[in-house]
Design a protein around this motif. Structure first.
Motif, PDB file in Angstrom:
ATOM      1  N   ALA A 178     -34.200 -13.400 -38.789  1.00 30.54           N
ATOM      2  CA  ALA A 178     -33.686 -14.653 -38.351  1.00 30.54           C
ATOM      3  C   ALA A 178     -34.827 -15.258 -37.072  1.00 30.54           C
ATOM      4  CB  ALA A 178     -32.476 -14.598 -37.805  1.00 30.54           C
ATOM      5  N   ALA A 179     -35.318 -14.158 -36.430  1.00 28.57           N
ATOM      6  CA  ALA A 179     -36.324 -14.873 -35.543  1.00 28.57           C
ATOM      7  C   ALA A 179     -37.594 -15.310 -36.079  1.00 28.57           C
ATOM      8  CB  ALA A 179     -36.434 -13.612 -34.388  1.00 28.57           C
ATOM      9  N   ILE A 180     -37.968 -14.593 -37.188  1.00 30.16           N
ATOM     10  CA  ILE A 180     -39.131 -14.922 -37.827  1.00 30.16           C
ATOM     11  C   ILE A 180     -39.054 -16.077 -38.439  1.00 30.16           C
ATOM     12  CG2 ILE A 180     -40.821 -14.263 -39.590  1.00 30.16           C
ATOM     13  CD1 ILE A 180     -40.285 -11.372 -38.714  1.00 30.16           C
ATOM     14  N   ALA A 181     -37.984 -16.795 -38.938  1.00 29.34           N
ATOM     15  CA  ALA A 181     -37.782 -17.896 -39.865  1.00 29.34           C
ATOM     16  C   ALA A 181     -37.865 -18.958 -39.048  1.00 29.34           C
ATOM     17  CB  ALA A 181     -36.386 -17.535 -40.609  1.00 29.34           C
ATOM     18  N   MET A 182     -37.439 -18.866 -37.671  1.00 22.30           N
ATOM     19  CA  MET A 182     -37.456 -19.869 -36.690  1.00 22.30           C
ATOM     20  C   MET A 182     -38.740 -20.340 -36.034  1.00 22.30           C
ATOM     21  SD  MET A 182     -34.718 -21.584 -36.128  1.00 22.30           S
ATOM     22  CE  MET A 182     -34.865 -22.162 -34.434  1.00 22.30           C
ATOM     23  N   ILE A 183     -39.697 -19.120 -36.002  1.00 20.28           N
ATOM     24  CA  ILE A 183     -40.825 -19.584 -35.220  1.00 20.28           C
ATOM     25  C   ILE A 183     -41.634 -20.548 -36.055  1.00 20.28           C
ATOM     26  CG2 ILE A 183     -42.935 -18.258 -34.751  1.00 20.28           C
ATOM     27  CD1 ILE A 183     -41.463 -15.693 -34.323  1.00 20.28           C
ATOM     28  N   ALA A 184     -42.065 -21.446 -35.124  1.00 19.97           N
ATOM     29  CA  ALA A 184     -43.142 -22.521 -35.932  1.00 19.97           C
ATOM     30  C   ALA A 184     -43.616 -23.103 -34.934  1.00 19.97           C
ATOM     31  CB  ALA A 184     -42.140 -23.283 -36.915  1.00 19.97           C
ATOM     32  N   ASP A 185     -44.581 -24.155 -34.971  1.00 21.20           N
ATOM     33  CA  ASP A 185     -45.352 -24.843 -34.021  1.00 21.20           C
ATOM     34  C   ASP A 185     -44.343 -25.794 -33.461  1.00 21.20           C
ATOM     35  OD1 ASP A 185     -47.274 -26.232 -32.286  1.00 21.20           O
ATOM     36  OD2 ASP A 185     -47.534 -27.830 -34.036  1.00 21.20           O
ATOM     37  N   GLY A 186     -44.117 -25.770 -32.315  1.00 17.79           N
ATOM     38  CA  GLY A 186     -43.039 -26.651 -31.485  1.00 17.79           C
ATOM     39  C   GLY A 186     -41.902 -26.060 -31.237  1.00 17.79           C
ATOM     40  N   ALA A 187     -41.330 -24.714 -31.797  1.00 18.52           N
ATOM     41  CA  ALA A 187     -40.147 -24.249 -31.807  1.00 18.52           C
ATOM     42  C   ALA A 187     -39.872 -23.890 -30.410  1.00 18.52           C
ATOM     43  CB  ALA A 187     -40.005 -22.778 -32.928  1.00 18.52           C
TER      44      ALA A 187
END
Length: 404
Positions: free
Chosen positions: A193-202
């Motif tokens: 769940a954490a990895i899926a949320m990580i993105a530029d601007g998150a």
């Protein structure tokens, strides 16, 4: 917080093992104050350990658990193998413990008087001495608590048994191994769940919120600490967690977390790259993975912890990093209460100088960490159980490199 996860037979076997270790040290009783050790012998799982708990373990007879009176309901629900003695908030746990111990001493003397009719003068002088083991380095044994016991009990010979139960806890029973596997599944759900949320601007907070939610929904309970999720620029903050910022393209994100089921933990760690990964970091990832595999091959019954660390270090040396050293390449895990998942206020690490014997049934948080080398950076960790079939990696989250 939950029902006791252990059978009567499991708890009885643990108590017998503790009493065997006590007999080897010629103890009349042991006073346990470490939350992990009290849980190990009784199954008491609650957040009341912020206040002193004392588990009195005599060589014979029933154990007695001393803590605040207000914990009665939880203790009566969860604890089947110990008597409860509660104190009001107008007094301390030490006040009540002293009374309980003095009653125990008096009962012992009455029993001795019936059995002994003739003793020498020397025996009379020493007959009243009781040899008691105490965990002097326990987080639950404050200076004031210990002083109150010592000042009030003048016929006691005190013996430090800080690691007596800790040592027994290192090898996990089949029931404990099952809980470790469940905790690992929770760890994987939280990491995914954490990895899926990580993105530029998150936003850092949004990533951790999803991680917590997934951990709970997967059947996890509140872990000993963490999760630790933070940008690479804050990597050196060690046990710091999320902040008010947002993740940005081109930076790594550090993740270290553990699911928790019935107080058993199975940690994992990953380094996630936002947008892209540098070539030198990708090459270092290959070395990190090789070093991790070397640890798995080295984990065998009968070897020493220093031999396991040497296997990890050899891979780093072969990669041209002979000057690079870590304080350990992993540590034992299992039962953990806040503020840690390491099993208490000490870390039993796989260090270069440790002669700890590796045994089947031990569980570890294995870390392969090559950061700040000047030649690239990468990090990986997993929960590992040494089963009859060898080193079993419990956490299944992809090792990476992972680019988001």
């Amino acid at each position: 917080m939950f029902d006791n996860p252990f059978s009567d037979a499991e708890l009885s076997g643990r108590l017998s093992a503790v009493r065997g270790a006590m007999a080897a040290r010629r103890l009349d009783m042991a006073l346990l104050s470490t939350p992990e050790n009290i849980f190990y012998l009784t199954g008491l799982d609650h957040w009341g350990y912020f206040a002193p708990h004392l588990l009195i373990v005599p060589m014979e007879g029933e154990m007695i658990l001393v803590t605040r009176q207000m914990e009665r309901v939880s203790i009566e629900k969860q604890v089947r193998n110990a008597l409860f003695q509660g104190h009001g908030d107008h007094e301390t746990a030490a006040d009540l413990a002293v009374r309980v111990l003095k009653d125990s001493f008096a009962a012992k003397e009455r029993s001795r008087a019936v059995l002994e009719t003739v003793v020498s003068q020397i025996e009379k002088q020493t007959a009243g001495t009781v040899r008691i083991g105490v965990e002097t380095w326990s987080s639950g044994h404050s200076y004031g608590f210990g002083k109150a016991l010592r000042d009030s009990l003048d016929t006691v010979e005190w013996v430090d048994i800080t690691e007596l139960v800790d040592h027994l806890r290192l090898v996990k029973s089949p029931a404990e191994q099952a809980l470790m596997r469940k905790a690992a599944a929770v760890s994987d759900a939280a990491a995914e769940a954490a990895i899926a949320m990580i993105a530029d601007g998150a936003a850092e907070r949004d990533v951790v919120a999803e991680c917590h939610a997934a951990m709970i929904r997967a059947g996890g309970e509140a872990p000993g600490f963490g999760p630790f999720i933070r940008p690479g620029g804050r990597l050196g903050e060690e046990h710091a967690t999320w902040g008010n910022g947002a993740y940005r393209d081109g930076e790594p994100v550090f993740i270290e977390l553990s699911g928790c089921v019935s107080r058993y933990h199975a940690p994992l760690g990953r380094l996630v790259h936002v947008g892209s990964i540098r070539d030198e970091d990708a090459r270092m990832a290959e070395t990190v993975l090789k070093a991790f595999d070397a640890v798995l091959r080295a984990l065998k019954p009968g070897v020493r912890a220093r031999d396991v660390y040497a296997a990890w270090q050899a891979v780093a040396d072969d990669a041209g990093l002979a000057e690079y050293r870590r304080h350990h390449c992993g540590y034992c895990v299992g039962i953990g209460f806040p503020p840690s998942w390491t099993g208490g206020n000490r870390v039993t690490g796989l260090r270069h100088d440790s002669d700890l014997e590796i045994r089947e049934g031990m569980s570890f948080h294995i870390l392969s960490w090559l950061m700040g080398t000047g030649k690239g950076d990468f990090f990986l960790s997993n929960a590992v159980l040494l089963s009859a079939d060898g080193a079993e990696v419990l956490t299944r989250t992809p090792n990476g490199p992972t680019i988001r």
